[in-house]
Design a protein around this motif. Sequence first.
Motif, PDB file in Angstrom:
ATOM      1  N   VAL A 171       0.827  -1.208   0.000  1.00 29.62           N
ATOM      2  CA  VAL A 171       0.000   0.000   0.000  1.00 29.62           C
ATOM      3  C   VAL A 171       0.860   1.258   0.000  1.00 29.62           C
ATOM      4  O   VAL A 171       1.738   1.441   0.856  1.00 29.62           O
ATOM      5  CB  VAL A 171      -0.945   0.010   1.210  1.00 29.62           C
ATOM      6  CG1 VAL A 171      -1.771   1.298   1.233  1.00 29.62           C
ATOM      7  CG2 VAL A 171      -1.862  -1.214   1.186  1.00 29.62           C
ATOM      8  N   ILE A 172       0.563   2.130  -0.949  1.00 28.81           N
ATOM      9  CA  ILE A 172       1.261   3.412  -1.090  1.00 28.81           C
ATOM     10  C   ILE A 172       0.254   4.544  -0.909  1.00 28.81           C
ATOM     11  O   ILE A 172      -0.804   4.546  -1.542  1.00 28.81           O
ATOM     12  CB  ILE A 172       1.917   3.534  -2.482  1.00 28.81           C
ATOM     13  CG1 ILE A 172       2.889   2.375  -2.715  1.00 28.81           C
ATOM     14  CG2 ILE A 172       2.634   4.878  -2.630  1.00 28.81           C
ATOM     15  CD1 ILE A 172       4.057   2.332  -1.770  1.00 28.81           C
ATOM     16  N   THR A 173       0.574   5.491  -0.035  1.00 28.41           N
ATOM     17  CA  THR A 173      -0.260   6.679   0.129  1.00 28.41           C
ATOM     18  C   THR A 173       0.267   7.783  -0.785  1.00 28.41           C
ATOM     19  O   THR A 173       1.404   7.709  -1.287  1.00 28.41           O
ATOM     20  CB  THR A 173      -0.227   7.170   1.583  1.00 28.41           C
ATOM     21  OG1 THR A 173       1.107   7.631   1.883  1.00 28.41           O
ATOM     22  CG2 THR A 173      -0.618   6.062   2.548  1.00 28.41           C
ATOM     23  N   PRO A 174      -0.537   8.833  -1.009  1.00 26.79           N
ATOM     24  CA  PRO A 174      -0.045   9.936  -1.838  1.00 26.79           C
ATOM     25  C   PRO A 174       1.278  10.522  -1.333  1.00 26.79           C
ATOM     26  O   PRO A 174       2.076  11.027  -2.118  1.00 26.79           O
ATOM     27  CB  PRO A 174      -1.181  10.960  -1.758  1.00 26.79           C
ATOM     28  CG  PRO A 174      -2.410  10.135  -1.551  1.00 26.79           C
ATOM     29  CD  PRO A 174      -1.958   9.011  -0.653  1.00 26.79           C
ATOM     30  N   GLU A 175       1.506  10.435  -0.011  1.00 29.05           N
ATOM     31  CA  GLU A 175       2.726  11.008   0.569  1.00 29.05           C
ATOM     32  C   GLU A 175       3.926  10.079   0.463  1.00 29.05           C
ATOM     33  O   GLU A 175       5.065  10.518   0.689  1.00 29.05           O
ATOM     34  CB  GLU A 175       2.497  11.351   2.054  1.00 29.05           C
ATOM     35  CG  GLU A 175       1.391  12.362   2.321  1.00 29.05           C
ATOM     36  CD  GLU A 175      -0.003  11.754   2.233  1.00 29.05           C
ATOM     37  OE1 GLU A 175      -0.952  12.516   1.961  1.00 29.05           O
ATOM     38  OE2 GLU A 175      -0.125  10.523   2.431  1.00 29.05           O
ATOM     39  N   SER A 197       5.305  -4.742  -7.697  1.00 31.00           N
ATOM     40  CA  SER A 197       3.915  -4.290  -7.711  1.00 31.00           C
ATOM     41  C   SER A 197       3.613  -3.399  -6.512  1.00 31.00           C
ATOM     42  O   SER A 197       4.403  -3.301  -5.570  1.00 31.00           O
ATOM     43  CB  SER A 197       2.971  -5.493  -7.736  1.00 31.00           C
ATOM     44  OG  SER A 197       3.081  -6.191  -8.950  1.00 31.00           O
ATOM     45  N   TYR A 198       2.435  -2.779  -6.523  1.00 33.94           N
ATOM     46  CA  TYR A 198       2.009  -1.869  -5.460  1.00 33.94           C
ATOM     47  C   TYR A 198       0.515  -1.590  -5.645  1.00 33.94           C
ATOM     48  O   TYR A 198      -0.102  -2.060  -6.607  1.00 33.94           O
ATOM     49  CB  TYR A 198       2.795  -0.544  -5.532  1.00 33.94           C
ATOM     50  CG  TYR A 198       2.428   0.302  -6.735  1.00 33.94           C
ATOM     51  CD1 TYR A 198       1.571   1.397  -6.621  1.00 33.94           C
ATOM     52  CD2 TYR A 198       2.911  -0.015  -8.019  1.00 33.94           C
ATOM     53  CE1 TYR A 198       1.217   2.157  -7.739  1.00 33.94           C
ATOM     54  CE2 TYR A 198       2.563   0.740  -9.130  1.00 33.94           C
ATOM     55  CZ  TYR A 198       1.714   1.814  -8.979  1.00 33.94           C
ATOM     56  OH  TYR A 198       1.353   2.553 -10.084  1.00 33.94           O
ATOM     57  N   ILE A 199      -0.071  -0.819  -4.715  1.00 38.64           N
ATOM     58  CA  ILE A 199      -1.454  -0.367  -4.858  1.00 38.64           C
ATOM     59  C   ILE A 199      -1.599   0.969  -4.136  1.00 38.64           C
ATOM     60  O   ILE A 199      -1.094   1.134  -3.024  1.00 38.64           O
ATOM     61  CB  ILE A 199      -2.466  -1.399  -4.296  1.00 38.64           C
ATOM     62  CG1 ILE A 199      -3.915  -0.953  -4.504  1.00 38.64           C
ATOM     63  CG2 ILE A 199      -2.217  -1.664  -2.817  1.00 38.64           C
ATOM     64  CD1 ILE A 199      -4.382  -0.998  -5.922  1.00 38.64           C
ATOM     65  N   ASP A 200      -2.246   1.914  -4.781  1.00 38.62           N
ATOM     66  CA  ASP A 200      -2.530   3.206  -4.160  1.00 38.62           C
ATOM     67  C   ASP A 200      -3.619   3.013  -3.097  1.00 38.62           C
ATOM     68  O   ASP A 200      -4.610   2.326  -3.325  1.00 38.62           O
ATOM     69  CB  ASP A 200      -3.005   4.202  -5.224  1.00 38.62           C
ATOM     70  CG  ASP A 200      -3.123   5.618  -4.703  1.00 38.62           C
ATOM     71  OD1 ASP A 200      -3.994   5.865  -3.846  1.00 38.62           O
ATOM     72  OD2 ASP A 200      -2.380   6.496  -5.176  1.00 38.62           O
ATOM     73  N   SER A 278      -1.883   5.463 -10.678  1.00 37.43           N
ATOM     74  CA  SER A 278      -0.559   4.984 -11.053  1.00 37.43           C
ATOM     75  C   SER A 278       0.489   6.009 -10.662  1.00 37.43           C
ATOM     76  O   SER A 278       0.238   7.219 -10.729  1.00 37.43           O
ATOM     77  CB  SER A 278      -0.495   4.742 -12.570  1.00 37.43           C
ATOM     78  OG  SER A 278       0.846   4.524 -12.983  1.00 37.43           O
ATOM     79  N   TRP A 279       1.674   5.533 -10.284  1.00 40.73           N
ATOM     80  CA  TRP A 279       2.765   6.443  -9.947  1.00 40.73           C
ATOM     81  C   TRP A 279       3.179   7.270 -11.156  1.00 40.73           C
ATOM     82  O   TRP A 279       3.773   8.353 -11.009  1.00 40.73           O
ATOM     83  CB  TRP A 279       3.967   5.675  -9.409  1.00 40.73           C
ATOM     84  CG  TRP A 279       4.664   4.801 -10.428  1.00 40.73           C
ATOM     85  CD1 TRP A 279       4.365   3.511 -10.739  1.00 40.73           C
ATOM     86  CD2 TRP A 279       5.771   5.169 -11.260  1.00 40.73           C
ATOM     87  NE1 TRP A 279       5.220   3.027 -11.716  1.00 40.73           N
ATOM     88  CE2 TRP A 279       6.090   4.032 -12.058  1.00 40.73           C
ATOM     89  CE3 TRP A 279       6.531   6.339 -11.420  1.00 40.73           C
ATOM     90  CZ2 TRP A 279       7.130   4.038 -12.993  1.00 40.73           C
ATOM     91  CZ3 TRP A 279       7.563   6.339 -12.348  1.00 40.73           C
ATOM     92  CH2 TRP A 279       7.845   5.205 -13.115  1.00 40.73           C
TER      93      TRP A 279
END
Length: 282
Positions: A171-175, A197-200, A278-279
Amino acid sequence: MKTLVTGGSGKAGAYVVRELAAAGYEVTNLDQRRLEGLPGQFIKVDLTNSGEVYDAFAQVRPDFVCHVAANPSPSGDPRQTVFANNTLSTYHVLQAAGDLGVKRFVYASSEMATGWLTTDQLPPKLPFDESDRATTPNAYALSKFLGEVICDSLSVRYPQMPIVSLRINNVITPETYTWLADRRASYPHGGSGNFWSYIDVRDVATAFRAALEADTLGHEVFLIAAADTCLDVPLRNALQDQYGNAALALLAEGHGDLQSVFDCRKAERLLGWKAAHSWRNQ
């Protein structure tokens, strides 16, 4: 639409609370600490204490439950503590939900439940889906998978309560999108543990809402990941650099150069969900 969110003060849980509240759900957060500014109600609960869990359910009488709570940093605790906390709390919340007539239950499983991220094995195919899994020696991964087994069992006990398990990616946050930049900087070996891989976190929140509003029956498991990798090099190159030619033989013909190997088409088909962030455009 009274909805309990366990772990609503956590990284992902807070976004789930906000997403559901904005959609008109009457949300109550069950957690050990209150997060200021979060919409809805709060009850301080130790989820490993069945009496506290049942009391919270009796107070709220929820229609829906999103069980997001878990040990947030398993690498820093004894394995026994991680395993006991995650499995026991999941059982308590599921049993209370079934006993009190909850209409739908969503469980935050993990990409770790696939097992692939905790062994040296490679999946039998790339991309892989919910049917592909390896036996894991990792306590956190095992606890998350056994949460799914508990869901299987209690869906038999409570057939009137459909259950959805979401195998949530990194899990990736906007920050914290900088974390992905760090993974790219350490290519090819660093940051490869989950096939880049990742997920917002905002997509995690919409996945929970989609799971609540779907019409699945019994217990269904879904992979939840971003559509792309966190890399700026083709996946084929990355697989070869990290795993050698054997991994290339597993890659499906026509798989996109930047496409994740977590196959989330089941979630799109049955939940109407797909990752929107997406990043690359952050």
